[in-house]
Design an enzyme around this catalytic site. Structure first.
Site, PDB file in Angstrom:
ATOM      1  N   GLY A  97       0.833  -1.209   0.000  1.00 10.88           N
ATOM      2  CA  GLY A  97       0.000   0.000   0.000  1.00 10.88           C
ATOM      3  C   GLY A  97       0.866   1.257   0.000  1.00 10.88           C
ATOM      4  O   GLY A  97       1.887   1.307   0.684  1.00 10.88           O
ATOM      5  N   ARG A 130       0.995  -4.945  -5.608  1.00 10.07           N
ATOM      6  CA  ARG A 130       1.239  -6.220  -4.935  1.00 10.07           C
ATOM      7  C   ARG A 130       1.611  -7.197  -6.046  1.00 10.07           C
ATOM      8  O   ARG A 130       1.074  -7.108  -7.153  1.00 10.07           O
ATOM      9  CB  ARG A 130       0.023  -6.622  -4.136  1.00 10.07           C
ATOM     10  N   ASP A 177       5.696  -5.163   6.072  1.00 12.20           N
ATOM     11  CA  ASP A 177       6.262  -6.473   6.407  1.00 12.20           C
ATOM     12  C   ASP A 177       6.312  -7.426   5.212  1.00 12.20           C
ATOM     13  O   ASP A 177       7.280  -8.167   5.035  1.00 12.20           O
ATOM     14  CB  ASP A 177       5.418  -7.140   7.510  1.00 12.20           C
ATOM     15  N   THR A 181       4.273   2.666   5.566  1.00 13.10           N
ATOM     16  CA  THR A 181       2.866   2.285   5.662  1.00 13.10           C
ATOM     17  C   THR A 181       2.165   3.239   6.615  1.00 13.10           C
ATOM     18  O   THR A 181       2.749   3.635   7.631  1.00 13.10           O
ATOM     19  CB  THR A 181       2.664   0.834   6.157  1.00 13.10           C
ATOM     20  N   ASP A 211      -0.091   2.470   8.550  1.00 16.53           N
ATOM     21  CA  ASP A 211      -0.615   1.736   9.717  1.00 16.53           C
ATOM     22  C   ASP A 211       0.280   1.785  10.952  1.00 16.53           C
ATOM     23  O   ASP A 211      -0.170   1.476  12.050  1.00 16.53           O
ATOM     24  CB  ASP A 211      -0.829   0.256   9.362  1.00 16.53           C
ATOM     25  N   ASP A 213       2.386  -0.362  11.742  1.00 16.02           N
ATOM     26  CA  ASP A 213       2.271  -1.712  12.318  1.00 16.02           C
ATOM     27  C   ASP A 213       3.530  -2.551  12.095  1.00 16.02           C
ATOM     28  O   ASP A 213       3.467  -3.773  12.016  1.00 16.02           O
ATOM     29  CB  ASP A 213       1.049  -2.432  11.716  1.00 16.02           C
ATOM     30  N   ARG A 237      -5.114  -2.081   8.865  1.00 11.24           N
ATOM     31  CA  ARG A 237      -5.554  -3.464   8.604  1.00 11.24           C
ATOM     32  C   ARG A 237      -5.559  -4.331   9.862  1.00 11.24           C
ATOM     33  O   ARG A 237      -6.532  -4.936  10.220  1.00 11.24           O
ATOM     34  CB  ARG A 237      -4.622  -4.061   7.540  1.00 11.24           C
TER      35      ARG A 237
HETATM   36  P1  ADP Z   1       3.134  -4.675   2.714  1.00 12.94           P
HETATM   37  O1  ADP Z   1       4.529  -4.630   2.212  1.00 12.94           O
HETATM   38  O2  ADP Z   1       2.523  -3.321   2.833  1.00 12.94           O
HETATM   39  O3  ADP Z   1       2.995  -5.519   3.975  1.00 12.94           O
HETATM   40  P2  ADP Z   1       1.984  -6.859   1.159  1.00 12.94           P
HETATM   41  O4  ADP Z   1       1.858  -7.784   2.324  1.00 12.94           O
HETATM   42  O5  ADP Z   1       0.844  -6.788   0.210  1.00 12.94           O
HETATM   43  O6  ADP Z   1       2.232  -5.344   1.587  1.00 12.94           O
HETATM   44  O7  ADP Z   1       3.294  -7.272   0.372  1.00 12.94           O
HETATM   45  C1  ADP Z   1       3.756  -6.534  -0.741  1.00 12.94           C
HETATM   46  C2  ADP Z   1       4.450  -7.441  -1.720  1.00 12.94           C
HETATM   47  O8  ADP Z   1       5.591  -8.026  -1.105  1.00 12.94           O
HETATM   48  C3  ADP Z   1       3.634  -8.634  -2.205  1.00 12.94           C
HETATM   49  O9  ADP Z   1       2.760  -8.326  -3.237  1.00 12.94           O
HETATM   50  C4  ADP Z   1       4.727  -9.556  -2.694  1.00 12.94           C
HETATM   51  O10 ADP Z   1       5.234  -9.133  -3.945  1.00 12.94           O
HETATM   52  C5  ADP Z   1       5.806  -9.328  -1.644  1.00 12.94           C
HETATM   53  N1  ADP Z   1       5.675 -10.338  -0.584  1.00 12.94           N
HETATM   54  C6  ADP Z   1       4.761 -10.388   0.396  1.00 12.94           C
HETATM   55  N2  ADP Z   1       4.923 -11.470   1.184  1.00 12.94           N
HETATM   56  C7  ADP Z   1       5.970 -12.131   0.671  1.00 12.94           C
HETATM   57  C8  ADP Z   1       6.645 -13.354   1.018  1.00 12.94           C
HETATM   58  N3  ADP Z   1       6.257 -14.092   2.066  1.00 12.94           N
HETATM   59  N4  ADP Z   1       7.700 -13.726   0.257  1.00 12.94           N
HETATM   60  C9  ADP Z   1       8.099 -12.985  -0.795  1.00 12.94           C
HETATM   61  N5  ADP Z   1       7.490 -11.838  -1.167  1.00 12.94           N
HETATM   62  C10 ADP Z   1       6.458 -11.411  -0.459  1.00 12.94           C
HETATM   63  O1  F6P Z   2      -1.593  -1.205   4.950  1.00 15.67           O
HETATM   64  C1  F6P Z   2      -2.122   0.023   4.586  1.00 15.67           C
HETATM   65  C2  F6P Z   2      -3.597  -0.124   4.293  1.00 15.67           C
HETATM   66  O2  F6P Z   2      -4.082   1.146   3.917  1.00 15.67           O
HETATM   67  C3  F6P Z   2      -4.415  -0.708   5.417  1.00 15.67           C
HETATM   68  O3  F6P Z   2      -4.709   0.241   6.424  1.00 15.67           O
HETATM   69  C4  F6P Z   2      -5.625  -1.196   4.647  1.00 15.67           C
HETATM   70  O4  F6P Z   2      -6.256  -2.269   5.296  1.00 15.67           O
HETATM   71  C5  F6P Z   2      -5.017  -1.693   3.379  1.00 15.67           C
HETATM   72  O5  F6P Z   2      -3.797  -0.984   3.199  1.00 15.67           O
HETATM   73  C6  F6P Z   2      -5.912  -1.479   2.183  1.00 15.67           C
HETATM   74  O6  F6P Z   2      -5.239  -1.943   1.063  1.00 15.67           O
HETATM   75  P1  F6P Z   2      -5.775  -1.838  -0.448  1.00 15.67           P
HETATM   76  O7  F6P Z   2      -4.777  -0.982  -1.159  1.00 15.67           O
HETATM   77  O8  F6P Z   2      -5.708  -3.254  -0.944  1.00 15.67           O
HETATM   78  O9  F6P Z   2      -7.144  -1.277  -0.430  1.00 15.67           O
END
Ligand code: ADP
Ligand code: F6P
Length: 323
Positions: free
Chosen positions: A15, A76, A107, A129, A131, A133, A175
């Site tokens: 995000g 993503r 994360d 982010t 959040d 978090d 989230r």
């Molecule tokens: P955030 O980084 O905000 O936590 P996501 O959890 O959607 O957002 O992760 C972002 C991107 O990071 C994913 O679309 C993917 O490309 C990569 N990613 C997430 N989890 C993993 C994982 N366990 N191993 C490798 N790449 C990951």
């Molecule tokens: O992690 C940031 C965040 O804005 C959360 O607060 C929310 O749940 C999520 O992303 C929404 O993501 P999307 O871009 O998939 O709507």
């Protein structure tokens, strides 16, 4: 660009968050000053897999420090969770002579950065982010702007809530985390703050409204974090149990946009600069964070295994002040 010049790549993932652009600017300028060329990678890990990257210069990151969103776009990328995707990304990093990559995200993005580091491409994560978090850091880029946006929106809601003697139930983002709800909730003088971190009962919320009402309060703000959801259901229950007319508002993605605050611009600049310093010393598989107001770094696996305590003291203060 000379082909034997060492390069640093930069991408934004997951995000978006206000301040990501300020971080892109900081990384680009710090890296250029250290003699690197910089490649901006489009749309998170997708850009690494598809080779969608372009050179960034001091001037191409001009005029972005004040802009929300991310000039690199974000996405993503499910393909990056699998070995085939990671290998494609690695091949493109080698082809483009990338000595390291700065990954701005949460994360999930850091897990990807750890996977790529383990395959020989040093990566450094920056926490981006709204959040807040991420356990290894007190602060994530975007958090302050999002809280201020939530506060400003609720200030507007309060006007109409006050005119109608109503209760406004406001759902804010986060989230899995109630930090925005808690801090923005205090800032708007919410009667109750409902987050997943602290057990709650709707009867207690209603009782608080009735006590405050008996002391002359005529309109109410109830802050609900996204993890709880059901703002509409909560508003209906409050109306049924207290007789106070209630409305639900979900603030949604407006909290992810807007010009970053001073804090987000400054922290993004500090963290971006720090990340380049790590990569210039050949150090990867790290996440940059803030502890006791100082910029620090952690091993990615260690960072991902940490737990962040909820600000219970602050929650209790909010409770005491809200009658
Ligand atoms: P955030 O980084 O905000 O936590 P996501 O959890 O959607 O957002 O992760 C972002 C991107 O990071 C994913 O679309 C993917 O490309 C990569 N990613 C997430 N989890 C993993 C994982 N366990 N191993 C490798 N790449 C990951
Ligand atoms: O992690 C940031 C965040 O804005 C959360 O607060 C929310 O749940 C999520 O992303 C929404 O993501 P999307 O871009 O998939 O709507």
């Amino acid at each position: 660009m000379m082909e034997d010049v060492k390069k640093i790549g930069i991408l934004t993932s997951g995000g978006d968050a206000p301040g990501m652009n300020a971080a892109v600017r900081a990384v680009t300028r710090a890296a250029i000053r250290k003699g690197f060329a910089v490649m901006g990678v489009h749309r998170g890990y997708n850009g690494l897999i598809n080779g969608d990257m372009f050179e960034l210069t001091e001037r191409s990151v001009s005029d972005i420090i004040q802009r929300g969103g991310t000039m690199l776009y974000t996405a993503r990328c499910p393909e990056f969770r699998y070995e085939e995707g990671i290998q494609k990304a690695k091949q493109n990093c080698v082809k483009h002579n990338l000595a390291g990559i700065v990954v701005i995200g949460g994360d999930g993005s850091f897990r990807g950065a750890a996977d790529l580091s383990a395959r020989g491409i040093p990566c450094v994560g920056l926490p981006g982010t709204i959040d807040n978090d991420i356990a290894c850091t007190e602060y994530t880029i975007g958090y302050d702007t999002a809280m201020n946006t939530a506060m400003e929106m609720v200030d507007k809601l309060r006007d109409t809530s006050q005119s109608h003697d109503r209760c406004s139930v406001v759902e804010v983002m986060g989230r899995r985390a109630g930090y925005i709800a808690l801090n923005a909730g205090i800032a708007v003088g919410a009667t109750s703050i409902i987050t997943t971190e602290v057990p709650y009962s709707i009867d207690d919320v209603c009782e608080k409204i009735m006590i405050a009402k008996s002391r002359g309060k005529q309109h109410f703000i109830i802050m609900v974090s996204e993890g709880i959801g059901n703002a509409d259901g909560i508003a209906k229950e409050i109306e049924n149990k207290t007789g106070v007319e209630s409305r639900a508002t979900i603030l949604g993605h407006v909290q992810r946009g807007g010009s970053p605050t001073v804090r987000d611009r400054v922290v993004a600049s500090q963290m971006g600069y720090y990340a380049v310093d790590l990569l210039a010393r050949g150090i990867g598989n790290r996440v940059v964070g803030m502890q006791n107001n100082k910029i620090v770094d952690f091993d990615i696996q260690e960072a991902l295994s940490m737990k962040k305590p909820f600000e219970l003291d602050l929650y209790n203060i909010a409770n005491e002040l809200s009658f």
